[in-house]
Design a protein around this motif. Structure first.
Motif, PDB file in Angstrom:
ATOM      1  N   GLN A  51     -22.363 -48.895 -26.826  1.00 64.58           N
ATOM      2  CA  GLN A  51     -21.887 -47.713 -27.539  1.00 64.58           C
ATOM      3  C   GLN A  51     -21.930 -47.927 -29.045  1.00 64.58           C
ATOM      4  OE1 GLN A  51     -17.955 -46.755 -26.114  1.00 64.58           O
ATOM      5  NE2 GLN A  51     -18.654 -46.298 -24.034  1.00 64.58           N
ATOM      6  N   ASP A  52     -21.939 -46.795 -29.772  1.00 61.01           N
ATOM      7  CA  ASP A  52     -21.822 -46.858 -31.226  1.00 61.01           C
ATOM      8  C   ASP A  52     -20.347 -46.919 -31.609  1.00 61.01           C
ATOM      9  OD1 ASP A  52     -20.819 -44.280 -30.979  1.00 61.01           O
ATOM     10  OD2 ASP A  52     -22.668 -43.315 -31.667  1.00 61.01           O
ATOM     11  N   ALA A  53     -20.069 -46.910 -32.915  1.00 59.19           N
ATOM     12  CA  ALA A  53     -18.692 -47.051 -33.389  1.00 59.19           C
ATOM     13  C   ALA A  53     -17.806 -45.894 -32.948  1.00 59.19           C
ATOM     14  CB  ALA A  53     -18.687 -47.167 -34.913  1.00 59.19           C
ATOM     15  N   GLU A  54     -18.419 -44.724 -32.679  1.00 59.00           N
ATOM     16  CA  GLU A  54     -17.643 -43.543 -32.265  1.00 59.00           C
ATOM     17  C   GLU A  54     -17.465 -43.462 -30.748  1.00 59.00           C
ATOM     18  OE1 GLU A  54     -20.212 -43.252 -34.662  1.00 59.00           O
ATOM     19  OE2 GLU A  54     -18.549 -43.495 -36.094  1.00 59.00           O
ATOM     20  N   GLY A  55     -18.013 -44.408 -30.005  1.00 57.88           N
ATOM     21  CA  GLY A  55     -17.849 -44.402 -28.566  1.00 57.88           C
ATOM     22  C   GLY A  55     -18.926 -43.651 -27.811  1.00 57.88           C
ATOM     23  N   ASN A  56     -20.027 -43.315 -28.478  1.00 56.28           N
ATOM     24  CA  ASN A  56     -21.132 -42.640 -27.803  1.00 56.28           C
ATOM     25  C   ASN A  56     -22.050 -43.674 -27.142  1.00 56.28           C
ATOM     26  OD1 ASN A  56     -20.457 -39.951 -28.883  1.00 56.28           O
ATOM     27  ND2 ASN A  56     -21.091 -40.835 -30.845  1.00 56.28           N
ATOM     28  N   THR A  57     -22.391 -43.454 -25.872  1.00 53.13           N
ATOM     29  CA  THR A  57     -23.265 -44.390 -25.172  1.00 53.13           C
ATOM     30  C   THR A  57     -24.686 -44.299 -25.719  1.00 53.13           C
ATOM     31  OG1 THR A  57     -21.949 -44.361 -23.139  1.00 53.13           O
ATOM     32  CG2 THR A  57     -24.263 -45.016 -22.939  1.00 53.13           C
ATOM     33  N   LEU A  58     -25.237 -45.465 -26.110  1.00 51.80           N
ATOM     34  CA  LEU A  58     -26.589 -45.541 -26.657  1.00 51.80           C
ATOM     35  C   LEU A  58     -27.583 -46.084 -25.636  1.00 51.80           C
ATOM     36  CD1 LEU A  58     -25.614 -47.199 -30.065  1.00 51.80           C
ATOM     37  CD2 LEU A  58     -26.242 -44.801 -29.733  1.00 51.80           C
ATOM     38  N   ASP A  59     -27.092 -46.944 -24.745  1.00 49.32           N
ATOM     39  CA  ASP A  59     -28.013 -47.634 -23.843  1.00 49.32           C
ATOM     40  C   ASP A  59     -27.230 -48.220 -22.670  1.00 49.32           C
ATOM     41  OD1 ASP A  59     -30.528 -48.743 -23.050  1.00 49.32           O
ATOM     42  OD2 ASP A  59     -29.914 -50.673 -23.870  1.00 49.32           O
ATOM     43  N   TRP A  60     -27.899 -48.328 -21.527  1.00 49.42           N
ATOM     44  CA  TRP A  60     -27.407 -49.129 -20.416  1.00 49.42           C
ATOM     45  C   TRP A  60     -28.308 -50.358 -20.358  1.00 49.42           C
ATOM     46  CZ3 TRP A  60     -22.879 -48.005 -18.254  1.00 49.42           C
ATOM     47  CH2 TRP A  60     -22.403 -46.704 -18.358  1.00 49.42           C
ATOM     48  N   ALA A  61     -27.819 -51.459 -20.887  1.00 51.48           N
ATOM     49  CA  ALA A  61     -28.603 -52.691 -20.919  1.00 51.48           C
ATOM     50  C   ALA A  61     -28.304 -53.470 -19.643  1.00 51.48           C
ATOM     51  CB  ALA A  61     -28.245 -53.515 -22.148  1.00 51.48           C
ATOM     52  N   GLY A 105     -29.448 -40.917 -30.849  1.00 53.02           N
ATOM     53  CA  GLY A 105     -30.019 -39.657 -30.392  1.00 53.02           C
ATOM     54  C   GLY A 105     -30.989 -39.028 -31.364  1.00 53.02           C
ATOM     55  N   GLN A 106     -30.950 -39.424 -32.635  1.00 50.18           N
ATOM     56  CA  GLN A 106     -31.865 -38.890 -33.652  1.00 50.18           C
ATOM     57  C   GLN A 106     -33.093 -39.787 -33.836  1.00 50.18           C
ATOM     58  OE1 GLN A 106     -28.319 -39.068 -34.378  1.00 50.18           O
ATOM     59  NE2 GLN A 106     -28.401 -37.049 -33.403  1.00 50.18           N
ATOM     60  N   GLY A 107     -33.212 -40.807 -32.996  1.00 49.24           N
ATOM     61  CA  GLY A 107     -34.368 -41.701 -33.080  1.00 49.24           C
ATOM     62  C   GLY A 107     -34.257 -42.758 -34.161  1.00 49.24           C
ATOM     63  N   GLN A 108     -33.080 -42.906 -34.745  1.00 45.69           N
ATOM     64  CA  GLN A 108     -32.885 -43.903 -35.797  1.00 45.69           C
ATOM     65  C   GLN A 108     -32.467 -45.243 -35.192  1.00 45.69           C
ATOM     66  OE1 GLN A 108     -29.813 -41.594 -37.681  1.00 45.69           O
ATOM     67  NE2 GLN A 108     -31.189 -40.898 -39.320  1.00 45.69           N
ATOM     68  N   ILE A 109     -32.979 -46.327 -35.764  1.00 54.35           N
ATOM     69  CA  ILE A 109     -32.615 -47.654 -35.284  1.00 54.35           C
ATOM     70  C   ILE A 109     -31.151 -47.925 -35.596  1.00 54.35           C
ATOM     71  CG2 ILE A 109     -33.030 -50.125 -35.533  1.00 54.35           C
ATOM     72  CD1 ILE A 109     -35.932 -49.473 -36.127  1.00 54.35           C
ATOM     73  N   VAL A 110     -30.429 -48.397 -34.595  1.00 56.39           N
ATOM     74  CA  VAL A 110     -29.000 -48.664 -34.730  1.00 56.39           C
ATOM     75  C   VAL A 110     -28.793 -50.051 -35.332  1.00 56.39           C
ATOM     76  CG1 VAL A 110     -26.851 -49.004 -33.441  1.00 56.39           C
ATOM     77  CG2 VAL A 110     -28.443 -47.184 -32.778  1.00 56.39           C
ATOM     78  N   THR A 111     -27.918 -50.150 -36.310  1.00 58.78           N
ATOM     79  CA  THR A 111     -27.643 -51.438 -36.944  1.00 58.78           C
ATOM     80  C   THR A 111     -26.319 -52.040 -36.492  1.00 58.78           C
ATOM     81  OG1 THR A 111     -26.639 -50.311 -38.847  1.00 58.78           O
ATOM     82  CG2 THR A 111     -28.992 -50.855 -38.986  1.00 58.78           C
ATOM     83  N   GLU A 112     -25.431 -51.215 -35.931  1.00 57.81           N
ATOM     84  CA  GLU A 112     -24.155 -51.709 -35.420  1.00 57.81           C
ATOM     85  C   GLU A 112     -23.828 -51.018 -34.096  1.00 57.81           C
ATOM     86  OE1 GLU A 112     -21.077 -51.255 -38.328  1.00 57.81           O
ATOM     87  OE2 GLU A 112     -21.625 -53.117 -39.350  1.00 57.81           O
ATOM     88  N   CYS A 113     -23.339 -51.788 -33.146  1.00 56.59           N
ATOM     89  CA  CYS A 113     -22.939 -51.224 -31.848  1.00 56.59           C
ATOM     90  C   CYS A 113     -22.028 -52.233 -31.163  1.00 56.59           C
ATOM     91  CB  CYS A 113     -24.166 -50.922 -30.986  1.00 56.59           C
ATOM     92  SG  CYS A 113     -25.167 -52.372 -30.591  1.00 56.59           S
ATOM     93  N   LYS A 114     -21.642 -51.931 -29.921  1.00 63.66           N
ATOM     94  CA  LYS A 114     -20.765 -52.839 -29.181  1.00 63.66           C
ATOM     95  C   LYS A 114     -21.020 -52.696 -27.688  1.00 63.66           C
ATOM     96  CE  LYS A 114     -17.078 -49.355 -29.201  1.00 63.66           C
ATOM     97  NZ  LYS A 114     -15.675 -49.063 -29.595  1.00 63.66           N
ATOM     98  N   PRO A 115     -20.851 -53.784 -26.928  1.00 63.82           N
ATOM     99  CA  PRO A 115     -20.895 -53.683 -25.468  1.00 63.82           C
ATOM    100  C   PRO A 115     -19.522 -53.233 -24.981  1.00 63.82           C
ATOM    101  CG  PRO A 115     -20.622 -55.972 -26.103  1.00 63.82           C
ATOM    102  CD  PRO A 115     -20.683 -55.173 -27.385  1.00 63.82           C
ATOM    103  N   ALA A 116     -19.330 -51.924 -24.893  1.00 66.55           N
ATOM    104  CA  ALA A 116     -17.992 -51.378 -24.638  1.00 66.55           C
ATOM    105  C   ALA A 116     -17.473 -51.720 -23.249  1.00 66.55           C
ATOM    106  CB  ALA A 116     -18.008 -49.861 -24.825  1.00 66.55           C
ATOM    107  N   GLU A 117     -18.391 -51.860 -22.271  1.00 67.58           N
ATOM    108  CA  GLU A 117     -18.003 -52.209 -20.910  1.00 67.58           C
ATOM    109  C   GLU A 117     -18.996 -53.214 -20.333  1.00 67.58           C
ATOM    110  OE1 GLU A 117     -15.993 -48.181 -19.043  1.00 67.58           O
ATOM    111  OE2 GLU A 117     -18.188 -48.314 -19.147  1.00 67.58           O
ATOM    112  N   VAL A 118     -18.481 -54.160 -19.577  1.00 69.12           N
ATOM    113  CA  VAL A 118     -19.316 -55.069 -18.794  1.00 69.12           C
ATOM    114  C   VAL A 118     -19.117 -54.710 -17.331  1.00 69.12           C
ATOM    115  CG1 VAL A 118     -19.818 -57.455 -18.168  1.00 69.12           C
ATOM    116  CG2 VAL A 118     -19.084 -56.902 -20.498  1.00 69.12           C
ATOM    117  N   ILE A 119     -20.227 -54.507 -16.606  1.00 70.56           N
ATOM    118  CA  ILE A 119     -20.156 -54.079 -15.211  1.00 70.56           C
ATOM    119  C   ILE A 119     -20.930 -55.071 -14.342  1.00 70.56           C
ATOM    120  CG2 ILE A 119     -20.593 -52.180 -13.589  1.00 70.56           C
ATOM    121  CD1 ILE A 119     -20.807 -50.351 -16.110  1.00 70.56           C
ATOM    122  N   LEU A 120     -20.290 -55.560 -13.296  1.00 72.34           N
ATOM    123  CA  LEU A 120     -20.945 -56.401 -12.301  1.00 72.34           C
ATOM    124  C   LEU A 120     -20.994 -55.624 -10.993  1.00 72.34           C
ATOM    125  CD1 LEU A 120     -19.245 -59.877 -12.918  1.00 72.34           C
ATOM    126  CD2 LEU A 120     -21.371 -58.994 -13.899  1.00 72.34           C
TER     127      LEU A 120
END
Length: 325
Positions: free
Chosen positions: A198-208, A287-302
């Motif tokens: 997620q980004d700093a606002e809590g929007n999901t960017l990716d499922w890695a 979502g605007q196609g811009q490269i993200v410079t800061e984010c966080k792994p908000a959840e870890v799922i097993l």
């Protein structure tokens, strides 16, 4: 008698000549010269270590017949990294130059030490479908799926834990996965570590995702298809719709044993690695196609995907680390 003394004199003179020649030849021998070291090389010229980590450097001295091939090691910053007989130990954040010297020649490796901060995982909670069993003990998580006749999204069974950290420019999530003979022999396994990035606002960017996958047998004669995989969130179908896709790792065959799984973010990219071998690297964009410079792994799922029959897998408790900005 004269004849006897004549023979004796001849023998003495002959022996003296031989001795004299030998002495002269010995004096004329040229003393052997020392062979100087021409070049020193190292197996690495740059390296990145975490504080507390180690690295083995190997020095090669040429030519092979150099008289003295003794290598001495030194570091430019003991507070950052130390070295002993080529073994480098990272101490604290910074950069140190490790030098190997033989004769008047030397080679160096620039070692950058990163001091990560450990993030805290929250309580493990159900994600999609609760597994048959979930046990946490001795640094490991044992997950057993329930039998499920339905192969759909809710056939994923597992739990998730929230990560307590802010969005930063660099982080990594590490765990292990025990690939047992029983799991390798099964004809339907999909077991994964997922990150909700997620980004700093809590929007999901990716499922890695890093995953072990074994395809179902079409019949008893067909071979098992086994792969390490990663998830491409940006994959588009023929109609241009973003649907995502699991991709197989190239040149990396699953084998029995305990394997290291890691997902990391740095310099605007997500990387997925199995046993320290990178299987995916891609730019993380918003979502605007811009490269993200800061984010966080908000959840870890097993979680594991059930193909009907139950099975058991073992993960190491995930560790989340980040660089404090």
């Amino acid at each position: 008698m004269k004849k006897f003394f004549g023979v004796l004199l001849a023998l003495v003179l002959a022996f003296s000549c031989v001795t004299l020649v030998a002495c002269v030849d010995k004096k004329e021998e040229t003393p052997s010269e020392d062979v100087a070291v021409a070049v020193v090389t190292l197996n690495k010229d740059k390296a990145v270590l975490e504080a507390g980590g180690t690295l083995e450097l190997t020095a090669t001295v040429s030519p092979d017949n150099a008289t003295d091939k003794t290598v001495t090691w030194s570091t430019s910053a003991e507070a950052v990294a130390t070295v002993e007989n080529g073994k480098v130990t990272a101490v604290s954040a910074g950069t140190a130059t490790i030098t190997a010297k033989a004769g008047d020649k030397s080679a160096s490796c620039e070692v950058t030490v990163i001091d990560y901060t450990a993030a805290t995982l929250g309580e493990w909670q159900a994600d999609r479908t609760e597994p048959k069993a979930w046990t946490v003990s001795d640094g490991k998580i044992t997950l057993t799926t329930s039998q499920s006749p339905n192969n759909n999204w809710y056939s994923w069974q597992g739990r998730k834990a929230a990560v307590e950290m802010e969005a930063v420019s660099e982080w990594k999530v590490e765990t292990t996965f025990e690939l047992t003979a029983d799991v390798l022999a099964r004809d339907g396994v999909r077991t994964s570590v997922w990150l909700n990035v997620q980004d700093a606002e809590g929007n999901t960017l990716d499922w890695a995702i890093a995953q072990y996958f074994c395809d179902i047998k079409a019949d008893e004669q067909s071979a098992l298809v086994q792969n390490w995989q990663w998830w491409d969130s940006n994959y588009k179908d023929d109609q241009g719709q973003t649907v995502g896709k699991f991709n197989n790792a190239e040149d990396l065959t699953p084998s029995e044993g305990t394997h290291a799984l890691a997902i990391a973010f740095a310099a605007g990219k997500i990387t997925v690695s199995i046993d320290n071998q990178e299987i995916a690297s891609y730019e993380l964009k918003n979502g605007q196609g811009q490269i993200v410079t800061e984010c966080k792994p908000a959840e870890v799922i097993l979680q594991s995907y059930s193909y009907g029959e139950e099975y058991t897998v073992v993960f190491g408790i995930p560790v989340v680390k980040y660089l404090a900005d």
